[in-house]
Write an enzyme that holds these catalytic residues in place. Sequence first.
Site: not given
Ligand code: NOJ
Length: 762
Positions: A284
């Site tokens: 993430d």
């Molecule tokens: C953080 C989030 O937790 C995740 O769900 C998301 O896909 C990513 N950022 C990218 O935007």
Amino acid sequence: MNVRNITFALAAALSIAACTPKSGMDKYIDDLLSRMTLEQKIGQLNLHSAPGFISAEKVTEEDENAKLLRQGLLGGIYGSGDPELLRQCQEIALSSGAGIPLIFGMDVIHGHETVFPVPLALSTSWNPELVERMARISAKEAAATGINWVFSPMVDICRDARWGRIVEGGGEDPYLGGELAKAYIHGYQGYDDKYDTDEVLACVKHYALYGAALAGRDYNSVFLSRQEAMNGYMDPYKAAAEAGAASYMSSFNEFEGIPASMNEWLMDDVLRKAWGFGGFIVSDATAIAEEVNHGIGDLQEVSARSLQAGLDMDMNSDGYIGTLKKSLEKGRITEADIDRACRRILEAKYKLGLFEDPFRYFSKDRYAAEVYSEENRAAAREMARECQVLLKNNGILPLPASARVAVVGPLAKNAMAMTGTWALSSRRNESITLWQGISEVVDASYAEGSWLFKDAHLEENVRYGLYKAFVPGFQIPPIHPVSQEAMIAEAVAKARRSDVVIACVGEVPNLNGEGSSRVDISLPDAQQELLKALKATGKPVVMVLVTGRPLTLVWEDKAMDAILNVWSPGTEGGHAVADVLFGKANPSAKLTTTFPRSVGQLPLYYNHKNTGRPHPDTADYKKFVSCYIDEINAPLYPFGYGLSYTSFTYSDLRLSASEMPMDGSVTASVTVTNTGSCAGDEIVQLYIHDIYATSTRPVKELKGFQKVHIAAGQSVQVDFTLTAEDLSFYNHDLEWVCEPGDFEIMIGSSSRDVQGTTLRVQ
Ligand code: NOJ
């Protein structure tokens, strides 16, 4: 077979695979890898958010990403739905380094430009076909703009409504979550790993257990046993792997003291070896760098450990491009570790056909014909009708089109509240508002009626928190420019001149979603004040609830004449809600998350254990049993609950046999009758309970559901086939077992309303 045994079985299968001749893809990638420099390989492991993530700037000479692209130090870019920007990036990537095409990711969560109900709402349809269709349309729209990788589905099971991201998932049940996970994967990717130009890679997130964040506070630690994780949370991740998910995103939380993004047990032992996942895992955003905060080591150490644990791609930490070369020189990692991760990313690009045509996902024609088309918006309206949960109705709904209606509330004219969270590429301000939808059908007056919150600081954070975080120098508009008293007075005057009030209240999108945990999950206070004033007029009040999480609604349940929970219903929200309010559609959705009576009951979920001192759900307080002094144990609305404009009765529950051999099956049947005066859809639910087992088992576990359409006055028989597989669980040694003995088999209209019988398994 336990997780270790599964590992051995898979290792045997892999050694057979190793003897088979190399595929075209393997040869192609072997050759490519042999020609790539170390830097280029590490570059493939690097993912950045697009320039202009918020401001939509184009790639410039000075742009940091453009510089990396020219050096071949980016494997992909995410977060832009701007085809021009993506095309420019692709051109630079192809003309630099090893000339390897980029992969383009995007948070396409519940639609791209056409937006569907938020995922939690979609789950309340209990309709995998609907979810697959939603994902199919989303994939088509995203693919036409050049995107070939979507960061969905989010399959984190959540039992705590304080967690803002509960809105992004499929609720609290692992079985339902698994069925929906498969539907998402097939909708995005199709049914094989050759992708047409309207199919994209799915990315299952957040692996793993992110929804179990302690106290519902986002990014918080997770404390679960392996057994509880495997039984209560892991099914959807597993189902997605079995459906062929191409990628996973590791989560922010820790599990067993090891951050998920460097957790070898999660990524390697379970996901890859036990479940056979063969794709790539991306972190993430900044999750690798956050491992420094978790207290594991400096960026170099955590990057090395993450890579070795099986994490292939680094999103936004620059840990891999910044440190892996040094770690290799020091002997901390091997080049084989880098090659393995690089190969997995190259394989995904190969399967997407990007080596044949890096621009195959860009199509102006497809964009013009398919994105935000009338057809897609009609589908959004149809789906949104199926995702509204009628929580209460004293008979006032559906409303006649002749009614004089006062539409009041701060969410009535709020397009963003329809669009919902995580709709980055949507036309968020074009969504049909509740006011638009309702006023197209009836004679209506409007008043905003109240602030969101009485606390101006809270209101400022909710309305503008996102801008404050991302837009430097953002000027905050005046908060509460008109007094609450004046707003309520206007609403009350309009209510008095109408036959019925439709109160549009709840959560604006920034009150749920990422980074939006709440300790108080009641309806915001200013809006409660409005409801009380409306109630005092004596006019009937229909509450249209916009929300991304379960709320505590004890007073509202008593005071309101009807409550229709519409969640954030998407692009066509206002139309779809009006369809239900005025009887063009009969509501059929049922809750996939428990609605507590009080926040103090959380985490509250239907598939809990019995404890040694159980206490009936609705019984009054008693000393020395498992209950509270100041609240009953029961939720306000249980899992699986939802009303219709008609009524259903269940009768004649029966099993095809009262005993089942381990290798056999039985059919559980029930007759469902529509006893009301209009046709309706009913979601029939089957639950089991393992009465005695070597480990404690939940009081109920969903193991089947069917949605049936029944004409007024008609009955249908609903059958479920059960085998030992449906009665199995991970025991204390993590072996997947069905233990002989008695099982309660229950069928009903919600987790609270079931009839049961006993099945003996031997
Ligand atoms: C953080 C989030 O937790 C995740 O769900 C998301 O896909 C990513 N950022 C990218 O935007």
